[in-house]
Design an enzyme around this catalytic site. Structure first.
Site, PDB file in Angstrom:
ATOM      1  N   THR A 152      70.704  69.826  18.517  1.00 20.14           N
ATOM      2  CA  THR A 152      71.845  70.594  19.024  1.00 20.14           C
ATOM      3  C   THR A 152      72.975  69.594  19.156  1.00 20.14           C
ATOM      4  OG1 THR A 152      70.454  72.066  20.344  1.00 20.14           O
ATOM      5  CG2 THR A 152      72.706  71.812  21.104  1.00 20.14           C
ATOM      6  N   VAL A 181      65.779  82.738  21.228  1.00 14.84           N
ATOM      7  CA  VAL A 181      66.898  82.140  21.962  1.00 14.84           C
ATOM      8  C   VAL A 181      66.368  80.973  22.782  1.00 14.84           C
ATOM      9  CG1 VAL A 181      68.707  82.517  23.682  1.00 14.84           C
ATOM     10  CG2 VAL A 181      68.080  84.367  22.118  1.00 14.84           C
TER      11      VAL A 181
HETATM   12  N1  ASP Z   1      67.774  73.025  22.258  1.00 18.70           N
HETATM   13  C1  ASP Z   1      67.822  73.622  20.958  1.00 18.70           C
HETATM   14  C2  ASP Z   1      67.097  74.909  20.968  1.00 18.70           C
HETATM   15  O1  ASP Z   1      66.070  74.996  21.592  1.00 18.70           O
HETATM   16  C3  ASP Z   1      67.280  72.774  19.876  1.00 18.70           C
HETATM   17  C4  ASP Z   1      67.433  71.296  20.022  1.00 18.70           C
HETATM   18  O2  ASP Z   1      68.330  70.808  20.682  1.00 18.70           O
HETATM   19  O3  ASP Z   1      66.632  70.544  19.443  1.00 18.70           O
HETATM   20  O4  ASP Z   1      67.519  75.840  20.319  1.00 18.70           O
END
Ligand code: ASP
Length: 287
Positions: A152, A181
């Protein structure tokens, strides 16, 4: 005084990917810095920085996002401002170039979060840049999908007017169930901002981060110092497993970052600095 911090995700970065991660974060920082240095708002700086990261296929956000189990791109983004704790967020949105700009357009609307077709319809009404969902698939992401990586992007800004803003944007997890989500569009989980305390943004295993309401934990612990608060929250996360990396800015504009993922690309700068500070992992020496 202004302060700005961006991250490119909690993940593993191979030696060949290091330069792209470093320069991507610097480019994003530069976009936000230009706005803050000329007296612009934290909200605008966050949007500008995240748009750069969304355009860069090095990162799992916007163009080059992860593909879900149906081979489609569904994205999440949030923007929160710390003065009146307004939130704008979209989730499971398809076919927009810049989810962060849709989140920004949501900021002063009554709903805090719009999903799926409703989110895209909102984007259309606000004349956001729409595209064919397939246009967001990059050759780099097709390659990454085979290695099962995810991340992210995030940014926090503190502007010369004393206001904080935070933004997140993600394509979520490779191969996830359609409609899934994570933490990134949910306030108190993947992010939060309050001028009285500070602001935080996370990347990592979204279900774990959400189950532990990680951003809320950091906000409650900020009096212990930005990095202390982050480290304690990641320790708490580890009690249920899961990887994360987080960035923080306090109400005084002090930054901090921490991660238990192997890498976590971060760049930050304040009005007192002559150049940006860039790291790919905590133990790195600055270069
Ligand atoms: N936090 C994000 C999600 O769960 C993915 C990530 O940051 O790796 O969609």
């Amino acid at each position: 005084m202004w302060s700005l911090i961006v991250h490119g995700g909690a993940k593993e970065i191979s030696p060949e990917e290091e330069e792209a991660n470093r320069s991507g974060c610097i480019n994003a920082l530069e976009a936000g810095r230009t706005i803050l240095a000329s007296g612009g708002t934290a909200v605008d700086a966050v949007e500008a920085a995240v748009r750069v990261l969304e355009s860069d296929p090095t990162f799992n956000a916007g163009y080059g996002s992860a593909l879900n189990g149906d081979g489609e791109i569904e994205m999440c983004a949030s923007l929160m401002e710390g003065k009146n704790v307004n939130v704008g967020a979209v989730t499971v949105i398809k076919g927009v170039w810049h989810p962060i700009s849709v989140a920004k357009a949501m900021l002063f609307e009554e709903p805090i979060l719009l999903a799926s077709g409703g989110a895209r319809r909102f984007a259309q009404q606000k004349q956001m840049e729409l595209c064919d969902p397939a246009d967001l698939v990059s050759p780099e992401q097709l390659e990454r999908s085979r290695t099962g990586k995810h991340d992210t992007v995030g940014c926090i800004a503190f502007d010369q007017h004393g206001n904080l803003a935070v933004g997140t944007s993600t394509g979520g997890l490779d191969g996830s169930h359609p409609g899934r989500v994570g933490d990134s569009p949910v306030p108190g989980c993947g992010y939060y901002a309050d001028n009285h305390l500070g602001a935080v943004a996370f990347s990592g295993d979204g279900e774990h981060i959400a189950r532990k309401t990680l951003a809320a934990r950091v906000m409650h612990a900020l009096a212990d110092g930005p990095e202390q608060a982050l480290k304690a929250s990641i320790k708490e996360l580890e009690t249920i497993g899961g990887e994360a990396g987080g960035i923080v800015l306090t109400a005084a504009g002090l930054s901090g970052w921490a991660h238990n993922s192997r890498e976590f690309a971060v760049a930050f700068m304040t009005s007192d600095d002559k150049h940006a500070h860039v790291f790919l992992r905590k133990e790195d020496k600055e270069n």
